[in-house]
Design a protein around this motif. Structure first.
Motif, PDB file in Angstrom:
ATOM      1  N   GLY A   1     -15.953  27.449 -36.895  1.00  0.00           N
ATOM      2  CA  GLY A   1     -16.362  28.974 -36.941  1.00  0.00           C
ATOM      3  C   GLY A   1     -16.391  29.480 -38.208  1.00  0.00           C
ATOM      4  N   LEU A   2     -15.654  28.660 -39.162  1.00  0.00           N
ATOM      5  CA  LEU A   2     -15.756  29.077 -40.565  1.00  0.00           C
ATOM      6  C   LEU A   2     -17.003  28.848 -41.347  1.00  0.00           C
ATOM      7  CD1 LEU A   2     -12.194  27.662 -41.733  1.00  0.00           C
ATOM      8  CD2 LEU A   2     -12.780  29.882 -41.044  1.00  0.00           C
ATOM      9  N   PRO A   3     -17.443  29.542 -42.304  1.00  0.00           N
ATOM     10  CA  PRO A   3     -18.412  29.416 -43.233  1.00  0.00           C
ATOM     11  C   PRO A   3     -18.376  28.124 -43.743  1.00  0.00           C
ATOM     12  CG  PRO A   3     -17.526  31.509 -43.675  1.00  0.00           C
ATOM     13  CD  PRO A   3     -16.600  30.882 -42.650  1.00  0.00           C
ATOM     14  N   LEU A   4     -19.349  27.104 -44.058  1.00  0.00           N
ATOM     15  CA  LEU A   4     -19.363  25.879 -44.427  1.00  0.00           C
ATOM     16  C   LEU A   4     -18.428  25.978 -45.785  1.00  0.00           C
ATOM     17  CD1 LEU A   4     -22.900  24.503 -44.028  1.00  0.00           C
ATOM     18  CD2 LEU A   4     -20.792  23.957 -42.835  1.00  0.00           C
ATOM     19  N   ALA A   5     -18.571  26.825 -46.770  1.00  0.00           N
ATOM     20  CA  ALA A   5     -17.816  26.623 -47.903  1.00  0.00           C
ATOM     21  C   ALA A   5     -16.314  26.520 -47.898  1.00  0.00           C
ATOM     22  CB  ALA A   5     -18.309  27.991 -48.771  1.00  0.00           C
ATOM     23  N   LEU A   6     -15.759  27.334 -46.702  1.00  0.00           N
ATOM     24  CA  LEU A   6     -14.541  27.411 -46.498  1.00  0.00           C
ATOM     25  C   LEU A   6     -13.862  26.083 -45.620  1.00  0.00           C
ATOM     26  CD1 LEU A   6     -13.847  31.059 -45.391  1.00  0.00           C
ATOM     27  CD2 LEU A   6     -13.465  29.889 -47.666  1.00  0.00           C
ATOM     28  N   ARG A   7     -14.799  25.389 -44.942  1.00  0.00           N
ATOM     29  CA  ARG A   7     -14.222  24.222 -44.061  1.00  0.00           C
ATOM     30  C   ARG A   7     -13.821  23.349 -45.145  1.00  0.00           C
ATOM     31  NH1 ARG A   7     -19.387  23.595 -39.957  1.00  0.00           N
ATOM     32  NH2 ARG A   7     -19.369  25.691 -39.290  1.00  0.00           N
ATOM     33  N   SER A   8     -14.267  22.938 -46.154  1.00  0.00           N
ATOM     34  CA  SER A   8     -13.720  21.921 -47.157  1.00  0.00           C
ATOM     35  C   SER A   8     -12.329  22.079 -47.315  1.00  0.00           C
ATOM     36  CB  SER A   8     -14.664  21.825 -48.268  1.00  0.00           C
ATOM     37  OG  SER A   8     -14.640  22.971 -49.031  1.00  0.00           O
ATOM     38  N   ARG A   9     -11.924  23.278 -47.346  1.00  0.00           N
ATOM     39  CA  ARG A   9     -10.460  23.962 -47.834  1.00  0.00           C
ATOM     40  C   ARG A   9      -9.652  23.766 -46.640  1.00  0.00           C
ATOM     41  NH1 ARG A   9     -12.290  28.552 -51.452  1.00  0.00           N
ATOM     42  NH2 ARG A   9     -11.060  29.604 -49.854  1.00  0.00           N
ATOM     43  N   TRP A  10     -10.170  23.620 -45.566  1.00  0.00           N
ATOM     44  CA  TRP A  10      -9.480  23.742 -44.247  1.00  0.00           C
ATOM     45  C   TRP A  10      -8.201  22.835 -44.280  1.00  0.00           C
ATOM     46  CZ3 TRP A  10      -8.943  26.627 -39.972  1.00  0.00           C
ATOM     47  CH2 TRP A  10      -8.342  26.254 -39.000  1.00  0.00           C
ATOM     48  N   VAL A  11      -7.165  23.485 -43.813  1.00  0.00           N
ATOM     49  CA  VAL A  11      -5.842  22.582 -43.590  1.00  0.00           C
ATOM     50  C   VAL A  11      -5.591  22.952 -42.255  1.00  0.00           C
ATOM     51  CG1 VAL A  11      -3.315  22.419 -44.239  1.00  0.00           C
ATOM     52  CG2 VAL A  11      -5.151  22.934 -45.934  1.00  0.00           C
ATOM     53  N   ASP A  12      -5.665  21.683 -41.267  1.00  0.00           N
ATOM     54  CA  ASP A  12      -5.428  21.606 -40.023  1.00  0.00           C
ATOM     55  C   ASP A  12      -4.077  21.876 -39.610  1.00  0.00           C
ATOM     56  OD1 ASP A  12      -6.047  21.426 -37.253  1.00  0.00           O
ATOM     57  OD2 ASP A  12      -5.143  19.663 -37.136  1.00  0.00           O
ATOM     58  N   PRO A  13      -3.658  22.969 -38.952  1.00  0.00           N
ATOM     59  CA  PRO A  13      -1.974  23.205 -38.567  1.00  0.00           C
ATOM     60  C   PRO A  13      -1.730  22.040 -37.671  1.00  0.00           C
ATOM     61  CG  PRO A  13      -3.468  25.109 -37.733  1.00  0.00           C
ATOM     62  CD  PRO A  13      -4.375  24.101 -38.311  1.00  0.00           C
TER      63      PRO A  13
END
Length: 121
Positions: A98-110
């Motif tokens: 659900g995040l904008p594409l630009a933020l997905r690359s910085r996603w840190v999965d809990p």
């Protein structure tokens, strides 16, 4: 690994949902309890259910919204109970997606503790 047993906030959350649906009002200590529950919960399903309860409890009574939110929580709780790890993986993947594409690359999965993509995406 030390087994902690069920999250004590889970039973409290279930009772608070029943109370809210029965009385059509949040318990007198709703805000205080919410603060404690959100600070100390162990199981993500508790966090999920607390947010749904709070969302309807802070608004004027709406039976459709209340029953819909409760049913959503109960459905997710059944899935969580069947396989907590799979539920969390699915939940967090949905948050990431659900995040904008630009933020997905910085996603840190809990759940995977730092691995950016849980399911190969």
């Amino acid at each position: 690994m030390l087994a902690l047993g069920p999250d004590p906030y889970r039973a409290q959350l279930d009772e608070r949902w029943r109370s809210y649906l029965r009385t059509r009002t949040a318990d007198a200590d709703h805000s205080e309890w919410m603060s404690h529950a959100l600070a100390d919960y162990r199981d993500e399903i508790v966090h999920f259910g607390v947010q749904l309860l709070n969302d309807v409890a802070i608004r004027p009574w709406d039976s459709r919204a209340a029953s819909g939110s409760f049913e959503r929580y109960r459905t997710e709780a059944v899935a969580y109970d069947a396989d907590p790890s799979e539920w969390e993986r699915t939940f967090w993947n949905g948050v990431r997606d659900g995040l904008p594409l630009a933020l997905r690359s910085r996603w840190v999965d809990p759940v995977s503790r730092g691995r950016a993509d849980v399911d190969g995406r």
